[in-house]
Design a protein around this motif. Structure first.
Motif, PDB file in Angstrom:
ATOM      1  N   VAL A 194       0.819  -1.414  -0.169  1.00  0.00           N
ATOM      2  CA  VAL A 194       0.179   0.051  -0.035  1.00  0.00           C
ATOM      3  C   VAL A 194       1.076   1.226   0.169  1.00  0.00           C
ATOM      4  CG1 VAL A 194      -1.876   1.313   1.386  1.00  0.00           C
ATOM      5  CG2 VAL A 194      -1.921  -1.173   1.168  1.00  0.00           C
ATOM      6  N   ALA A 195       1.830   1.413   0.874  1.00  0.00           N
ATOM      7  CA  ALA A 195       2.800   2.534   0.984  1.00  0.00           C
ATOM      8  C   ALA A 195       3.329   2.798  -0.432  1.00  0.00           C
ATOM      9  CB  ALA A 195       3.821   2.310   2.026  1.00  0.00           C
ATOM     10  N   ASP A 196       3.690   1.439  -1.074  1.00  0.00           N
ATOM     11  CA  ASP A 196       4.774   1.726  -2.313  1.00  0.00           C
ATOM     12  C   ASP A 196       3.555   2.076  -3.574  1.00  0.00           C
ATOM     13  OD1 ASP A 196       7.028   1.342  -0.962  1.00  0.00           O
ATOM     14  OD2 ASP A 196       7.050  -0.750  -1.676  1.00  0.00           O
ATOM     15  N   ARG A 197       2.632   1.304  -3.489  1.00  0.00           N
ATOM     16  CA  ARG A 197       1.890   1.641  -4.849  1.00  0.00           C
ATOM     17  C   ARG A 197       0.698   2.744  -4.731  1.00  0.00           C
ATOM     18  NH1 ARG A 197       0.898  -3.508  -7.314  1.00  0.00           N
ATOM     19  NH2 ARG A 197      -0.559  -2.096  -8.494  1.00  0.00           N
ATOM     20  N   CYS A 198       0.400   3.010  -3.411  1.00  0.00           N
ATOM     21  CA  CYS A 198      -0.906   3.797  -3.324  1.00  0.00           C
ATOM     22  C   CYS A 198      -0.606   5.037  -2.851  1.00  0.00           C
ATOM     23  CB  CYS A 198      -1.904   3.196  -2.486  1.00  0.00           C
ATOM     24  SG  CYS A 198      -2.344   1.433  -3.192  1.00  0.00           S
ATOM     25  N   ARG A 199       0.332   5.310  -2.467  1.00  0.00           N
ATOM     26  CA  ARG A 199       1.040   6.775  -2.008  1.00  0.00           C
ATOM     27  C   ARG A 199      -0.022   7.465  -1.043  1.00  0.00           C
ATOM     28  NH1 ARG A 199       2.111  10.120  -7.316  1.00  0.00           N
ATOM     29  NH2 ARG A 199       0.415   9.078  -8.103  1.00  0.00           N
ATOM     30  N   PRO A 200      -0.343   6.804  -0.003  1.00  0.00           N
ATOM     31  CA  PRO A 200      -1.280   7.275   0.795  1.00  0.00           C
ATOM     32  C   PRO A 200      -1.299   8.530   1.588  1.00  0.00           C
ATOM     33  CG  PRO A 200      -0.212   5.397   1.938  1.00  0.00           C
ATOM     34  CD  PRO A 200       0.318   5.514   0.502  1.00  0.00           C
ATOM     35  N   ALA A 201      -2.289   9.230   2.042  1.00  0.00           N
ATOM     36  CA  ALA A 201      -1.975  10.394   2.763  1.00  0.00           C
ATOM     37  C   ALA A 201      -1.712   9.910   4.317  1.00  0.00           C
ATOM     38  CB  ALA A 201      -3.417  11.113   2.772  1.00  0.00           C
ATOM     39  N   THR A 202      -2.265   8.859   4.813  1.00  0.00           N
ATOM     40  CA  THR A 202      -1.671   8.491   6.064  1.00  0.00           C
ATOM     41  C   THR A 202      -1.842   6.977   5.948  1.00  0.00           C
ATOM     42  OG1 THR A 202      -4.047   8.405   7.062  1.00  0.00           O
ATOM     43  CG2 THR A 202      -2.620  10.394   7.300  1.00  0.00           C
ATOM     44  N   LEU A 203      -1.140   6.125   6.668  1.00  0.00           N
ATOM     45  CA  LEU A 203      -1.301   4.638   6.752  1.00  0.00           C
ATOM     46  C   LEU A 203      -0.897   4.043   8.177  1.00  0.00           C
ATOM     47  CD1 LEU A 203      -1.339   1.780   5.413  1.00  0.00           C
ATOM     48  CD2 LEU A 203       0.803   2.123   4.378  1.00  0.00           C
ATOM     49  N   LEU A 204      -1.688   3.409   8.737  1.00  0.00           N
ATOM     50  CA  LEU A 204      -1.639   2.898   9.972  1.00  0.00           C
ATOM     51  C   LEU A 204      -1.837   1.395   9.822  1.00  0.00           C
ATOM     52  CD1 LEU A 204      -1.297   2.989  13.274  1.00  0.00           C
ATOM     53  CD2 LEU A 204      -3.920   3.091  13.225  1.00  0.00           C
ATOM     54  N   GLY A 205      -0.617   0.533  10.329  1.00  0.00           N
ATOM     55  CA  GLY A 205      -0.700  -0.865  10.714  1.00  0.00           C
ATOM     56  C   GLY A 205      -0.836  -1.241  11.849  1.00  0.00           C
ATOM     57  N   VAL A 206      -1.955  -2.183  12.050  1.00  0.00           N
ATOM     58  CA  VAL A 206      -2.324  -2.652  13.524  1.00  0.00           C
ATOM     59  C   VAL A 206      -2.036  -3.955  13.537  1.00  0.00           C
ATOM     60  CG1 VAL A 206      -4.078  -2.741  15.242  1.00  0.00           C
ATOM     61  CG2 VAL A 206      -3.988  -0.604  13.812  1.00  0.00           C
ATOM     62  N   GLU A 207      -1.450  -4.449  14.846  1.00  0.00           N
ATOM     63  CA  GLU A 207      -0.908  -5.824  14.716  1.00  0.00           C
ATOM     64  C   GLU A 207      -0.854  -6.204  16.156  1.00  0.00           C
ATOM     65  OE1 GLU A 207      -0.170  -9.522  14.894  1.00  0.00           O
ATOM     66  OE2 GLU A 207      -0.581  -8.678  13.152  1.00  0.00           O
ATOM     67  N   ARG A 208      -1.414  -7.298  16.634  1.00  0.00           N
ATOM     68  CA  ARG A 208      -1.441  -7.665  18.103  1.00  0.00           C
ATOM     69  C   ARG A 208       0.014  -8.117  18.578  1.00  0.00           C
ATOM     70  NH1 ARG A 208      -6.129 -12.224  18.329  1.00  0.00           N
ATOM     71  NH2 ARG A 208      -5.194 -13.807  16.634  1.00  0.00           N
ATOM     72  N   SER A 209       0.803  -8.760  17.745  1.00  0.00           N
ATOM     73  CA  SER A 209       2.125  -9.447  18.056  1.00  0.00           C
ATOM     74  C   SER A 209       3.289  -8.387  17.920  1.00  0.00           C
ATOM     75  CB  SER A 209       2.571 -10.315  16.997  1.00  0.00           C
ATOM     76  OG  SER A 209       3.750 -10.749  17.069  1.00  0.00           O
ATOM     77  N   PRO A 210       3.888  -8.046  19.134  1.00  0.00           N
ATOM     78  CA  PRO A 210       4.915  -7.121  19.233  1.00  0.00           C
ATOM     79  C   PRO A 210       6.061  -7.640  18.205  1.00  0.00           C
ATOM     80  CG  PRO A 210       4.121  -7.524  21.418  1.00  0.00           C
ATOM     81  CD  PRO A 210       3.334  -8.400  20.472  1.00  0.00           C
ATOM     82  N   GLY A 211       6.228  -8.930  18.024  1.00  0.00           N
ATOM     83  CA  GLY A 211       7.313  -9.460  17.234  1.00  0.00           C
ATOM     84  C   GLY A 211       7.031  -9.058  15.757  1.00  0.00           C
ATOM     85  N   PHE A 212       5.789  -9.032  15.348  1.00  0.00           N
ATOM     86  CA  PHE A 212       5.492  -8.685  14.047  1.00  0.00           C
ATOM     87  C   PHE A 212       5.636  -7.267  13.649  1.00  0.00           C
ATOM     88  CE2 PHE A 212       2.867 -12.739  12.711  1.00  0.00           C
ATOM     89  CZ  PHE A 212       3.839 -13.080  12.299  1.00  0.00           C
ATOM     90  N   VAL A 213       5.080  -6.402  14.750  1.00  0.00           N
ATOM     91  CA  VAL A 213       5.313  -5.075  14.468  1.00  0.00           C
ATOM     92  C   VAL A 213       6.584  -4.622  14.282  1.00  0.00           C
ATOM     93  CG1 VAL A 213       5.029  -2.934  15.783  1.00  0.00           C
ATOM     94  CG2 VAL A 213       3.131  -4.494  15.716  1.00  0.00           C
ATOM     95  N   ALA A 214       7.447  -5.163  15.061  1.00  0.00           N
ATOM     96  CA  ALA A 214       9.146  -4.941  15.057  1.00  0.00           C
ATOM     97  C   ALA A 214       9.427  -5.094  13.778  1.00  0.00           C
ATOM     98  CB  ALA A 214       9.770  -5.557  16.142  1.00  0.00           C
ATOM     99  N   THR A 215       8.974  -6.311  13.216  1.00  0.00           N
ATOM    100  CA  THR A 215       9.572  -6.781  11.922  1.00  0.00           C
ATOM    101  C   THR A 215       9.036  -5.809  10.576  1.00  0.00           C
ATOM    102  OG1 THR A 215       9.763  -9.015  12.557  1.00  0.00           O
ATOM    103  CG2 THR A 215       9.516  -8.498  10.004  1.00  0.00           C
ATOM    104  N   ALA A 216       7.861  -5.520  10.767  1.00  0.00           N
ATOM    105  CA  ALA A 216       7.061  -4.775   9.840  1.00  0.00           C
ATOM    106  C   ALA A 216       7.867  -3.147  10.109  1.00  0.00           C
ATOM    107  CB  ALA A 216       5.659  -4.574  10.237  1.00  0.00           C
ATOM    108  N   ARG A 217       7.993  -2.662  11.138  1.00  0.00           N
ATOM    109  CA  ARG A 217       8.525  -1.445  11.362  1.00  0.00           C
ATOM    110  C   ARG A 217      10.033  -1.216  10.868  1.00  0.00           C
ATOM    111  NH1 ARG A 217       7.502  -0.476  16.682  1.00  0.00           N
ATOM    112  NH2 ARG A 217       5.532   0.724  16.210  1.00  0.00           N
ATOM    113  N   ALA A 218      10.726  -2.356  10.939  1.00  0.00           N
ATOM    114  CA  ALA A 218      11.886  -2.224  10.339  1.00  0.00           C
ATOM    115  C   ALA A 218      12.344  -2.107   8.784  1.00  0.00           C
ATOM    116  CB  ALA A 218      12.745  -3.682  10.773  1.00  0.00           C
ATOM    117  N   SER A 219      11.194  -2.416   8.208  1.00  0.00           N
ATOM    118  CA  SER A 219      11.313  -2.481   6.834  1.00  0.00           C
ATOM    119  C   SER A 219      10.364  -1.186   6.253  1.00  0.00           C
ATOM    120  CB  SER A 219      11.097  -3.797   6.151  1.00  0.00           C
ATOM    121  OG  SER A 219       9.688  -4.217   6.539  1.00  0.00           O
TER     122      SER A 219
END
Length: 266
Positions: free
Chosen positions: A56-81
């Motif tokens: 979504v970030a690469d293709r859609c050029r959003p005004a805002t983009l929030l990712g919600v995830e209950r696993s802190p480990g997954f959030v850390a991986t998502a945030r890193a990239s």
């Protein structure tokens, strides 16, 4: 067996090799199918390691983009990239930390079947989008369309009939179009459409297919982790016999997801 105890999704890096590489391919097809323009306010509910968020970030050029995830480990991986413009929150898709009617698009990828109350998650997505806003998701076709998982469970059940209780194709009714459509219409969404998204799953060799099952992410890998060493070896060899290697040693299968979209009434 208690099925939910095998549904472990916590380590983002392990997930990437098991399912994330295919998740990114199907996310790209899903976003293309949505056909949204730029400058919109997006939410990715249950964003996992960030496959859909990054597309979504690469293709859609959003005004805002929030990712919600209950696993802190997954959030850390998502945030890193992710780029600095993408924001993340550790929270549940069934209780979104977002005000009413402030977003244009709410999406989720491959998460609905693993929620205790998917209808609550869809209702939350409807709540946070504006009237006329889009609510969309996709789920793997565990019953028929996930080639490598179908072969895995067929091999496991042949050796251990009790493994059938863990087979996602049997456990998850939302892996099919009709229950998905009923979920969307039941949430009051209109102009609902369902479509398949199919991607190739190319493995460099049998080890590339088998080894991700040893990482303990998800029902299949959780089942493998619980096996005794001799039973694990039997399963590995049975699965090896069930897949065909090409002359160069690669294994080419396909994975299908079902995508759904609908709009909040104006």
């Amino acid at each position: 067996m208690t099925e939910r105890r095998f549904d472990v999704w916590a380590a983002g890096d392990a997930y990437e090799r098991y399912m994330g590489r295919w998740s990114r391919l199907v996310a790209d097809g899903f976003v293309t199918w949505l056909g949204c323009g730029s400058g919109l306010r997006w939410l990715d509910a249950g964003c996992g390691s960030g496959a859909l968020t990054s597309v979504v970030a690469d293709r859609c050029r959003p005004a805002t983009l929030l990712g919600v995830e209950r696993s802190p480990g997954f959030v850390a991986t998502a945030r890193a990239s992710a780029s600095a413009a993408v924001h993340f929150a550790v929270a549940d898709a069934q209780l979104l930390p977002v005000r009413d009617a402030v977003l244009d698009v709410a999406v989720s990828g491959l998460v609905l079947n693993f929620l205790p109350a998917p209808d609550t998650a869809v209702a939350e997505a409807v709540r946070v989008v504006r009237p006329g806003g889009l609510v969309a998701a996709y789920v793997w076709d565990y019953g028929e369309g996930m080639g490598f998982l179908r072969r895995f469970w067929d091999a496991a059940i042949a050796l251990d009939p009790s493994a059938a209780a863990l087979d996602e194709g049997r456990r998850f009714p939302l892996c099919r179009p009709e229950p998905l459509r009923a979920l969307w219409t039941g949430a009051g969404l209109v102009h609902v459409a369902v479509a398949p998204v199919e991607v190739p799953t190319r493995f460099a060799g049998f080890a590339d297919l088998w080894e991700p099952f040893l990482a303990g992410q998800g029902p299949a890998a959780g089942y493998v982790a619980a096996l005794a060493p001799t039973a694990r070896t039997r399963l590995r060899e049975t699965l090896r016999e069930a897949v065909s290697e090409r002359p160069d040693g690669t294994i080419l299968l396909t994975a299908r997801a079902w995508a759904i979209r609908g709009h909040r009434p104006k």
